[in-house]
Design an enzyme around this catalytic site. Structure first.
Site, short mmCIF file in Angstrom:
data_model
loop_
_atom_site.label_atom_id
_atom_site.label_comp_id
_atom_site.label_asym_id
_atom_site.label_seq_id
_atom_site.Cartn_x
_atom_site.Cartn_y
_atom_site.Cartn_z
N SER A 83 10.22 -15.30 -12.26
CA SER A 83 10.99 -14.09 -12.53
C SER A 83 10.95 -13.81 -14.02
O SER A 83 10.91 -14.74 -14.83
CB SER A 83 12.42 -14.30 -12.07
OG SER A 83 13.30 -13.46 -12.79
N ASN A 97 9.24 -17.73 -6.57
CA ASN A 97 9.29 -16.86 -5.39
C ASN A 97 8.00 -16.94 -4.58
O ASN A 97 6.92 -17.07 -5.15
CB ASN A 97 9.50 -15.41 -5.82
CG ASN A 97 10.79 -15.22 -6.60
OD1 ASN A 97 11.79 -15.89 -6.33
ND2 ASN A 97 10.77 -14.33 -7.57
N TYR A 110 -17.58 18.16 15.73
CA TYR A 110 -17.15 17.73 14.41
C TYR A 110 -16.18 18.74 13.80
O TYR A 110 -16.38 19.95 13.88
CB TYR A 110 -18.35 17.55 13.45
CG TYR A 110 -17.91 17.11 12.06
CD1 TYR A 110 -17.70 15.76 11.78
CD2 TYR A 110 -17.63 18.05 11.06
CE1 TYR A 110 -17.24 15.35 10.53
CE2 TYR A 110 -17.18 17.64 9.81
CZ TYR A 110 -16.99 16.30 9.56
OH TYR A 110 -16.54 15.89 8.33
N SER A 132 -15.51 13.54 -0.36
CA SER A 132 -15.15 12.23 0.21
C SER A 132 -15.92 11.11 -0.50
O SER A 132 -15.81 9.94 -0.12
CB SER A 132 -15.44 12.19 1.70
OG SER A 132 -16.79 12.50 1.96
N LYS A 178 13.36 -19.34 -11.31
CA LYS A 178 12.85 -18.81 -10.05
C LYS A 178 11.42 -19.20 -9.72
O LYS A 178 10.56 -19.26 -10.58
CB LYS A 178 12.94 -17.28 -10.05
CG LYS A 178 14.35 -16.77 -10.00
CD LYS A 178 14.92 -16.80 -8.61
CE LYS A 178 14.50 -15.54 -7.87
NZ LYS A 178 15.01 -15.55 -6.50
N HIS A 231 16.70 -17.53 18.80
CA HIS A 231 17.75 -16.75 18.11
C HIS A 231 17.98 -17.27 16.69
O HIS A 231 19.07 -17.12 16.14
CB HIS A 231 19.08 -16.78 18.89
CG HIS A 231 18.91 -16.48 20.34
ND1 HIS A 231 18.91 -15.20 20.86
CD2 HIS A 231 18.67 -17.30 21.41
CE1 HIS A 231 18.72 -15.24 22.17
NE2 HIS A 231 18.55 -16.51 22.53
N LYS A 282 -12.00 7.60 7.30
CA LYS A 282 -12.54 6.35 6.73
C LYS A 282 -11.60 5.61 5.80
O LYS A 282 -11.58 4.38 5.77
CB LYS A 282 -13.86 6.65 5.99
CG LYS A 282 -15.01 6.94 6.95
CD LYS A 282 -16.23 7.44 6.24
CE LYS A 282 -16.15 8.89 5.84
NZ LYS A 282 -16.02 9.86 6.95
N ASN A 304 -23.24 15.34 10.46
CA ASN A 304 -22.30 14.95 11.51
C ASN A 304 -22.75 13.69 12.25
O ASN A 304 -21.95 12.78 12.48
CB ASN A 304 -22.09 16.10 12.50
CG ASN A 304 -21.51 17.32 11.82
OD1 ASN A 304 -21.11 17.25 10.65
ND2 ASN A 304 -21.46 18.44 12.52
N GLU A 340 5.42 -12.67 0.86
CA GLU A 340 6.14 -11.40 0.97
C GLU A 340 5.17 -10.22 0.96
O GLU A 340 5.33 -9.25 1.70
CB GLU A 340 7.15 -11.26 -0.16
CG GLU A 340 8.29 -12.25 -0.07
CD GLU A 340 9.10 -12.32 -1.37
OE1 GLU A 340 9.32 -11.28 -2.01
OE2 GLU A 340 9.50 -13.43 -1.75
N1 ARG Z 1 -18.19 13.93 4.25
C1 ARG Z 1 -18.18 14.28 5.63
C2 ARG Z 1 -17.27 13.31 6.41
O1 ARG Z 1 -16.96 12.29 5.93
C3 ARG Z 1 -19.56 14.21 6.19
C4 ARG Z 1 -19.80 15.14 7.33
C5 ARG Z 1 -19.71 16.52 6.88
N2 ARG Z 1 -20.12 17.44 7.88
C6 ARG Z 1 -19.83 18.74 7.82
N3 ARG Z 1 -20.24 19.46 8.75
N4 ARG Z 1 -19.13 19.22 6.83
O2 ARG Z 1 -16.87 13.61 7.53
#
Ligand code: ARG
Length: 462
Positions: free
Chosen positions: A276, A284, A316, A22, A282, A155, A324, A109, A289
């Site tokens: 355009s 726009n 968790y 992540s 044009k 309307h 996120k 966690n 939009e």
């Molecule tokens: N990268 C994980 C997340 O965004 C962090 C928590 C990971 N915890 C675990 N027990 N694998 O959720």
């Protein structure tokens, strides 16, 4: 090797490493991760779990790492799954055993929940500030064009004339409610999960109240299972972003219509228009939009997180790592949309003549003419029918109500007198709407004071 690799005989391959990571998303939370770790280690030292020297080394090392990330000089290693591991493993590489003690009594966690809450608290506040900027642009435009009259629609048909200032101020009230929703999301994020560890709390004598005040949270979350599993604050934030994006899409839809040659009510500045590649003539309203279009993505992000959380057991689960990206994007998107809309409003030209020309069409005095008769004692339903006939007459003649003679009026109803002209003049029609919240000049002046007072109050909540 990952920080948790002790019980593993094989490392992850490149694909699963990438799939499980992540870091590309959560690296944005580096400052919050550092703040959380500094608070945690200081508390561990205060409780005698680690030494003051270790806590000092951790704080110094983290300070350096934070500065390097900000300077774009931090050696991010793709083998680290997330920002938490990236920072901790680099810290350990630099300061040795002290770094290895940082994670005592903590889990990723509670760490990730803490970082995410700190991050979103900040982002919600930044969105509230951007929300005010857009309201300021709307108010300035309303003040500059206070008396301008345009058709009010129901309307999408001409209904009754309104002041442009009144119309623009309507959006400031929508935005004021959005501000409140953002503030509520910020409050929902304002609780401390740190010290809940993996799910059950820990055997170390942690002081959760100390990290709560060090990190500026309102209170520690009272249940460790809830602390590591709750993502309601993200739902609240994305919901607040979604509603506000929907409001912006309504505003932008009007700006797109108004800048078409059929309406010609406003001219967008060149800065907020594009041409355009094939049609040289044009111009726009691309940015309006785009704002309208982006609302779809943000609402999608709300649905996505709702579905991710659906049926998720305590505590968790790795599913939560999906929380996120959408929330961050919703906040970034709304912030950009606020700033873009504010720029568009501030730089657009109001074509008051075109608005007035349209306001003269569509028999918009009809309600006032009916009210005139009703005030003279004719039951409103009968007055409505009389004016309906007059409109039909105008339709046949191809003229407006103001072009009819007094005789025409009196032929339909003898109650009409010469003073009917006051009901046919657009500024008088508008001005006559004096009830609280109405479009009359005096009522809008009162409303403007309330808009400004609301903004002042909201500014102090930032
Ligand atoms: N990268 C994980 C997340 O965004 C962090 C928590 C990971 N915890 C675990 N027990 N694998 O959720």
């Amino acid at each position: 090797m990952a920080l948790w690799s002790g019980r593993f005989e094989e490392g992850a391959d490149e694909f699963t490493q990438r799939f499980g990571a992540s870091l590309p998303v959560d690296k944005k939370m580096y400052a919050e991760d550092v703040a959380g770790s500094v608070a945690h280690s200081a508390m561990l030292a205060a409780r005698g779990v680690i030494s003051q020297e270790d806590a000092a080394a951790i704080a110094a090392g983290l300070g350096q790492i934070k500065a390097e990330i900000e300077a774009g000089e931090f050696p991010f290693d793709v083998n680290n799954e997330d920002i938490h591991m990236s920072i901790e493993s680099e810290l350990t590489a630099r300061i040795g055993d002290a770094g290895k003690r940082l994670h005592t009594g903590r889990s990723r966690n509670d760490q990730v929940a803490t970082d995410t809450r700190l991050f979103m608290k900040r982002r919600a506040g930044e969105l509230m500030a951007a929300n005010l900027q857009l309201r300021e642009a709307l108010v300035a435009k309303a003040q500059e064009n206070f008396d301008v009259i345009l058709p009010g629609y129901t309307h999408l048909q001409h209904a009754q004339p309104v002041l442009l200032s009144h119309h623009l101020l309507a959006y400031t009230w929508m935005l004021a409610r959005d501000f409140e929703r953002l503030a509520a999301a910020r409050k929902a994020a304002d609780a401390n999960p740190l010290g809940s560890a993996a799910l059950a709390g820990t055997t170390y004598p942690l002081d959760r109240f100390a990290t709560t005040s060090a990190l500026g949270f309102d209170h520690p979350i009272p249940n460790s299972l809830d602390a590591v599993s709750d993502r309601d604050f993200l739902l609240d934030l994305i919901y607040a972003c979604s509603v506000s994006c929907i409001h912006l899409s309504r505003l932008c839809e009007e700006l797109i219509l108004w800048s078409s040659s059929e309406f010609g009510f406003v001219t967008m500045s060149d800065k907020f228009s594009t041409g355009s590649s094939i049609m040289p003539q044009k111009k726009n309203s691309d940015f309006a939009e785009l704002i309208r279009g982006k609302s779809g993505r943000v609402v999608g992000e709300l649905m996505a997180l709702l579905m991710t959380l659906k049926s998720l057991p305590l505590a968790y689960n790795k599913d939560l790592q999906e929380d996120k990206e959408g929330a961050m994007d919703a906040a970034d998107t709304l912030e950009d949309c606020y700033l873009c809309a504010a720029g568009m409003i501030a730089t657009m030209t109001v074509n008051s003549d075109a608005m007035m020309a349209q306001a003269k069409r569509g028999y918009m005095a009809a309600t006032d003419v009916a009210d005139y008769l009703a005030k003279k004692g004719l039951p409103f339903r009968e007055a409505h029918a009389v004016v309906g006939h007059l409109v039909l007459l105008c339709d046949k003649r191809g003229c407006g109500l103001e072009d009819l003679t007094l005789q025409d009026f009196q032929a339909e109803c003898p109650l009409f007198e010469a003073d009917i002209v006051h009901c046919l003049d657009l500024p008088s029609i508008v001005a006559a709407r004096t009830t609280y919240g109405a479009t009359g000049h005096e009522a809008v002046k009162t409303q403007m004071q309330e808009v400004l007072a609301q903004m002042e109050q909201d500014r102090s909540a930032l």
